[in-house]
Each structure stands twice: as structure tokens, then as C-alpha cells.
Design an enzyme around this catalytic site. Structure first.
Site, PDB file in Angstrom:
ATOM      1  CB  CYS A 112      22.091  29.209   6.896  1.00 10.74           C
ATOM      2  SG  CYS A 112      21.007  27.796   6.999  1.00 10.74           S
ATOM      3  CG  HIS A 253      22.761  30.004   2.769  1.00 10.38           C
ATOM      4  ND1 HIS A 253      23.471  28.848   2.981  1.00 10.38           N
ATOM      5  CD2 HIS A 253      21.511  29.761   3.250  1.00 10.38           C
ATOM      6  CE1 HIS A 253      22.702  27.952   3.558  1.00 10.38           C
ATOM      7  NE2 HIS A 253      21.496  28.479   3.730  1.00 10.38           N
ATOM      8  CG  ASN A 283      20.668  24.624   3.256  1.00  6.40           C
ATOM      9  OD1 ASN A 283      21.702  24.950   3.830  1.00  6.40           O
ATOM     10  ND2 ASN A 283      19.511  25.220   3.468  1.00  6.40           N
TER      11      ASN A 283
HETATM   12  O1  UT7 Z   1      18.985  27.527   4.752  1.00  8.31           O
HETATM   13  C1  UT7 Z   1      18.098  28.254   5.521  1.00  8.31           C
HETATM   14  C2  UT7 Z   1      17.101  28.906   4.709  1.00  8.31           C
HETATM   15  N1  UT7 Z   1      16.301  27.952   4.019  1.00  8.31           N
HETATM   16  C3  UT7 Z   1      15.727  28.273   2.893  1.00  8.31           C
HETATM   17  O2  UT7 Z   1      15.965  29.348   2.428  1.00  8.31           O
HETATM   18  C4  UT7 Z   1      14.784  27.312   2.254  1.00  8.31           C
HETATM   19  C5  UT7 Z   1      13.594  28.059   1.747  1.00  8.31           C
HETATM   20  N2  UT7 Z   1      12.569  27.271   1.169  1.00  8.31           N
HETATM   21  C6  UT7 Z   1      12.678  26.497   0.067  1.00  8.31           C
HETATM   22  O3  UT7 Z   1      13.752  26.324  -0.442  1.00  8.31           O
HETATM   23  C7  UT7 Z   1      11.430  25.953  -0.574  1.00  8.31           C
HETATM   24  O4  UT7 Z   1      10.314  26.482   0.102  1.00  8.31           O
HETATM   25  C8  UT7 Z   1      11.342  24.417  -0.561  1.00  8.31           C
HETATM   26  C9  UT7 Z   1      12.345  23.845  -1.540  1.00  8.31           C
HETATM   27  C10 UT7 Z   1      11.617  23.872   0.833  1.00  8.31           C
HETATM   28  C11 UT7 Z   1       9.955  23.975  -1.019  1.00  8.31           C
HETATM   29  O5  UT7 Z   1       9.654  24.527  -2.292  1.00  8.31           O
HETATM   30  P1  UT7 Z   1       8.273  25.293  -2.530  1.00  8.31           P
HETATM   31  O6  UT7 Z   1       8.251  25.665  -3.929  1.00  8.31           O
HETATM   32  O7  UT7 Z   1       8.179  26.388  -1.509  1.00  8.31           O
HETATM   33  O8  UT7 Z   1       7.230  24.154  -2.289  1.00  8.31           O
HETATM   34  P2  UT7 Z   1       6.016  24.101  -1.252  1.00  8.31           P
HETATM   35  O9  UT7 Z   1       6.524  23.862   0.131  1.00  8.31           O
HETATM   36  O10 UT7 Z   1       5.112  25.275  -1.473  1.00  8.31           O
HETATM   37  O11 UT7 Z   1       5.277  22.795  -1.767  1.00  8.31           O
HETATM   38  C12 UT7 Z   1       4.706  22.718  -3.064  1.00  8.31           C
HETATM   39  C13 UT7 Z   1       4.206  21.314  -3.293  1.00  8.31           C
HETATM   40  C14 UT7 Z   1       3.350  20.783  -2.148  1.00  8.31           C
HETATM   41  O12 UT7 Z   1       2.332  19.992  -2.695  1.00  8.31           O
HETATM   42  P3  UT7 Z   1       0.838  20.582  -2.881  1.00  8.31           P
HETATM   43  O13 UT7 Z   1       0.406  20.963  -1.499  1.00  8.31           O
HETATM   44  O14 UT7 Z   1       0.991  21.757  -3.803  1.00  8.31           O
HETATM   45  O15 UT7 Z   1       0.099  19.423  -3.469  1.00  8.31           O
HETATM   46  C15 UT7 Z   1       4.287  19.908  -1.395  1.00  8.31           C
HETATM   47  O16 UT7 Z   1       3.619  18.886  -0.677  1.00  8.31           O
HETATM   48  O17 UT7 Z   1       5.323  20.414  -3.398  1.00  8.31           O
HETATM   49  C16 UT7 Z   1       5.134  19.327  -2.491  1.00  8.31           C
HETATM   50  N3  UT7 Z   1       6.443  18.872  -2.049  1.00  8.31           N
HETATM   51  C17 UT7 Z   1       7.145  17.941  -2.720  1.00  8.31           C
HETATM   52  N4  UT7 Z   1       6.893  17.242  -3.843  1.00  8.31           N
HETATM   53  C18 UT7 Z   1       7.846  16.381  -4.245  1.00  8.31           C
HETATM   54  C19 UT7 Z   1       7.145  19.274  -0.976  1.00  8.31           C
HETATM   55  N5  UT7 Z   1       8.299  18.628  -0.917  1.00  8.31           N
HETATM   56  C20 UT7 Z   1       8.336  17.785  -1.976  1.00  8.31           C
HETATM   57  C21 UT7 Z   1       9.286  16.856  -2.449  1.00  8.31           C
HETATM   58  N6  UT7 Z   1       9.005  16.196  -3.588  1.00  8.31           N
HETATM   59  N7  UT7 Z   1      10.456  16.640  -1.838  1.00  8.31           N
END
Ligand code: UT7
Length: 326
Positions: A112, A253, A283
Site C-alpha cells: 500500500c 491511504h 482499499n
Molecule cells: O492496507 C494495508 C493495511 N491494512 C489495514 O490497515 C487494515 C487494518 N485492519 C482493519 O481494517 C480491521 O482490522 C478489519 C476491518 C480488517 C477488521 O476489523 P476489526 O474491528 O479489527 O475486527 P476483528 O478482526 O477484531 O473482528 C471482530 C469480529 C470477529 O468476530 P468475533 O470473534 O468477535 O465473534 C470477526 O469474526 O468481527 C468478525 N468479522 C466480521 N463480521 C462480519 C470479521 N470480518 C467480518 C465481516 N462481517 N466481514
């Protein structure tokens, strides 16, 4: 001697994939995606559309905005992690399309941050007097390395391209660029399938060699991004003996709206002074900063003379920033 952005361009593929479309094929919801990422839709390249096609569209738009011809281009620097070929490099493929034979052309993989890396290199060529018309591009077809059975990444990524033209100027211009990498974070965000590794696991569409998909430990990348982007903002301002009140626009970004919010908060900038385009294209990796720059320019928010802070972080991790007078 400074280098200065004299034209911007961008391209988004026609096909749009909305959160509601994703709801139909995976366990997710529009509300979750919007709340956790800020994304509403992303654009997906048509089956026959290539990275070079998108880079060409963005480049021609940037050259037209600069009032320059492809024949004027004397340097091409492309950031991409989804090139059409292993080689010739993506810059050379673009050069052939534009018809500016002989001009040095390269591409680099910094995920990125690729566009910021390419911008930093091109800036040095222009400042040194070695380029009078440098084309800097970020172009990415992430849909081809996205695993649509993995809801934690599939909702994030989209395709697109952005480009800028840099020319020499006695007025600033790019004031400073700052690049970093820390390979100890490589396990947090990566895509296997490098040709030196041999055959990688994963399905092989249309008889192509197997290729794996983007894998990400999202919440850890999130934490690293907020920390390192916060740090590079301080570094950039300190190097220019400025404080955040001088900044007219943050052009970050577009990975996650919450990361953008955190960066703005760290800078003490109201969100009204941040170019946010993530809702429109998700993204797009290295394309996202030049896309945001072009959209913000064309809709009249960014004006000549404004002070812009560009920043990005991506797989590696790599991260970088540029402070510039537009
Ligand atoms: O471009 C390069 C750099 N990239 C980034 O900077 C991306 C950085 N990361 C992120 O943007 C975020 O971490 C994400 C958007 C990818 C995820 O958000 P989060 O708030 O960190 O969620 P998480 O991974 O901690 O997941 C929270 C919950 C989980 O469920 P439980 O374990 O709490 O029951 C996931 O299974 O959300 C669940 N989950 C979803 N639910 C509905 C994960 N993906 C989804 C989804 N829809 N698509």
C-alpha cells in the site's frame, strides 16, 4: 530545485461491488462493513481488463491535466503488487502503451506504500535534474488476489489506479518524503505465490499457475498502522519545522476509516480537512493515495498552494509519507 505535482488522474473500473452484493454471498452485513471500515462499495476490474489498462487510463488523465503529452514523459515509476507479468515490469508495459520509448521505467512492490515509495524516488530524479516529466503511478487489481471465501479480507479490497505527473519547479513542490520498512511484521499481511517459491497452494483460474491470496491479521495490522502512521506524521512535521496547524489536507491511504480518524486525531486535524474516499472504492492498496488526491483535486477541495500530507502503510510492513505544497 523542487519537484511539483502538475497533474493528477485516476481510474476506477466500471463494475461496482456493494456491501449489499457481499451480503448475498458471505456472512457479513452492510452495517458491519460500514461501521468497522467505512467502505460502501468497491470497483472490480472486468475479466479482460489488466493492471496496465488501468494504469494507462490514470496516466493519460494525469498527463492531460498537466497539459503534457506521453512523448514528454522521461521517467515512469509504478507502485504495484499485482503486475500483469513478473517481467517486463509494470512501468515498461505502461511505457509501451504510452509510446514514450527510451524513458526509464520501473515498478516496485511496497504494497500500500508503493505510490509513496515511487513518488519519493521520482522526486529525487526531478530534483537532481534527471527528469523533467516524471509519471508516478499506483495501480492495483486486488480482486485477483482476494479470497472471496474469507470475509475478513474480501470486504476490504477493490481495484483502481491513480497517477501524478511531477515536473521541476523553483517553487516548492515536494518538501520532504519519508520511507520506512520493518520486515519483522511480514507475517501480519502478505500474499504468497512469488515465482521464486515455485508452485504455491490455491486454485488456478483459467489454467493459470497456482497463486495464493492476501492474508491479513487485521486487528494487529490496525494497531501497527495507527502507531507507525502516528510516528511518521511527527517525523514529517519535525523535519519541516512545522506543526499540524499548517496542514491544509491530510491525504491518507484509504484502508480503514477508523485508522484515518486516528491519524487525523493524532494530527489534531478535523475530519473536514481529510480527503476520505474509502466509501467509494475500498482499499485499493498503492492506488488509494493518488486516487484520493485526484478525487480531492477534481472536486475542488484541494487547491493550488495547499499544504498536503500524504501517508500510507502496507504489507511488509512498509510505510511512508510526503509533505508537499500542491
Ligand atoms: O492496507 C494495508 C493495511 N491494512 C489495514 O490497515 C487494515 C487494518 N485492519 C482493519 O481494517 C480491521 O482490522 C478489519 C476491518 C480488517 C477488521 O476489523 P476489526 O474491528 O479489527 O475486527 P476483528 O478482526 O477484531 O473482528 C471482530 C469480529 C470477529 O468476530 P468475533 O470473534 O468477535 O465473534 C470477526 O469474526 O468481527 C468478525 N468479522 C466480521 N463480521 C462480519 C470479521 N470480518 C467480518 C465481516 N462481517 N466481514
Amino acid at each position: 530545485m523542487y519537484s511539483r505535482i502538475v497533474g493528477t488522474g485516476s481510474y476506477l473500473p466500471e463494475r461496482v461491488l456493494t456491501n449489499f452484493d457481499l451480503e448475498k454471498c458471505m456472512d457479513t452485513s452492510d452495517a458491519w462493513i460500514r461501521e468497522r471500515t467505512g467502505i460502501e462499495r468497491r470497483h472490480i476490474a472486468a475479466p479482460g481488463e489488466s493492471n496496465t489498462d488501468m494504469a494507462e487510463r490514470a496516466s493519460r488523465a494525469a498527463l492531460a491535466a498537466a497539459g503534457m503529452q506521453p512523448a514528454d514523459v522521461d521517467l515512469i515509476a509504478v507502485g504495484t503488487t499485482t503486475p500483469d507479468l513478473v517481467f517486463p515490469n509494470a512501468g515498461t508495459l505502461l511505457q509501451e502503451r504510452l509510446g514514450c520509448r527510451g524513458a526509464p521505467a520501473f515498478s516496485l512492490e511496497a504494497a500500500c506504500s508503493g505510490f509513496i515509495y515511487a513518488l519519493a524516488i521520482a522526486d529525487k530524479f526531478v530534483r537532481a535534474g534527471d527528469s523533467r516529466c516524471a509519471l508516478v503511478v499506483g495501480s492495483e487489481i486486488l480482486s485477483r488476489i482476494t479470497d472471496y471465501s474469507d470475509r475478513s479480507t474480501a470486504i476490504l479490497f477493490g481495484d483502481g489506479a491513480g497517477a501524478v505527473v511531477l515536473a521541476p519547479s523553483s517553487e516548492p513542490g515536494i518538501l520532504s518524503t519519508h520511507l520506512h520498512a520493518d520486515g519483522s511484521y511480514q507475517h501480519l499481511l502478505y500474499c504468497t505465490g512469488g515465482p521464486a517459491r515455485g508452485a504455491a497452494p490455491g486454485p488456478a483460474p483459467n489454467g493459470l499457475p497456482p497463486m495464493d491470496y492476501v492474508r491479513m491479521h487485521g486487528s494487529e495490522v490496525f494497531r501497527v498502522a495507527v502507531t507507525l502512521l502516528g510516528r511518521i506524521v511527527d517525523e514529517t512535521l519535525a523535519a519541516n519545522h512545522m506543526d499540524c496547524s499548517a496542514i491544509d489536507w491530510l491525504v491518507p491511504h484509504q484502508a480503514n476509516y477508523r485508522i484515518i480518524q486516528a491519524s487525523a486525531k493524532k494530527l489534531g486535524l478535523p475530519l473536514e480537512r481529510v480527503i476520505v474516499t474509502i466509501q467509494e472504492h475500498g482499499n485499493t492498496s498503492t492506488a488509494s493515495v493518488p486516487l484520493a488526491l485526484d478525487i480531492g483535486t477534481r472536486d475542488g477541495r484541494i487547491k493550488r498552494g495547499d499544504l498536503l500530507l500524504l501517508e500510507a502503510l502496507g504489507g511488509g510492513v512498509t510505510w511512508g509519507s510526503a509533505l508537499l505544497r500542491y
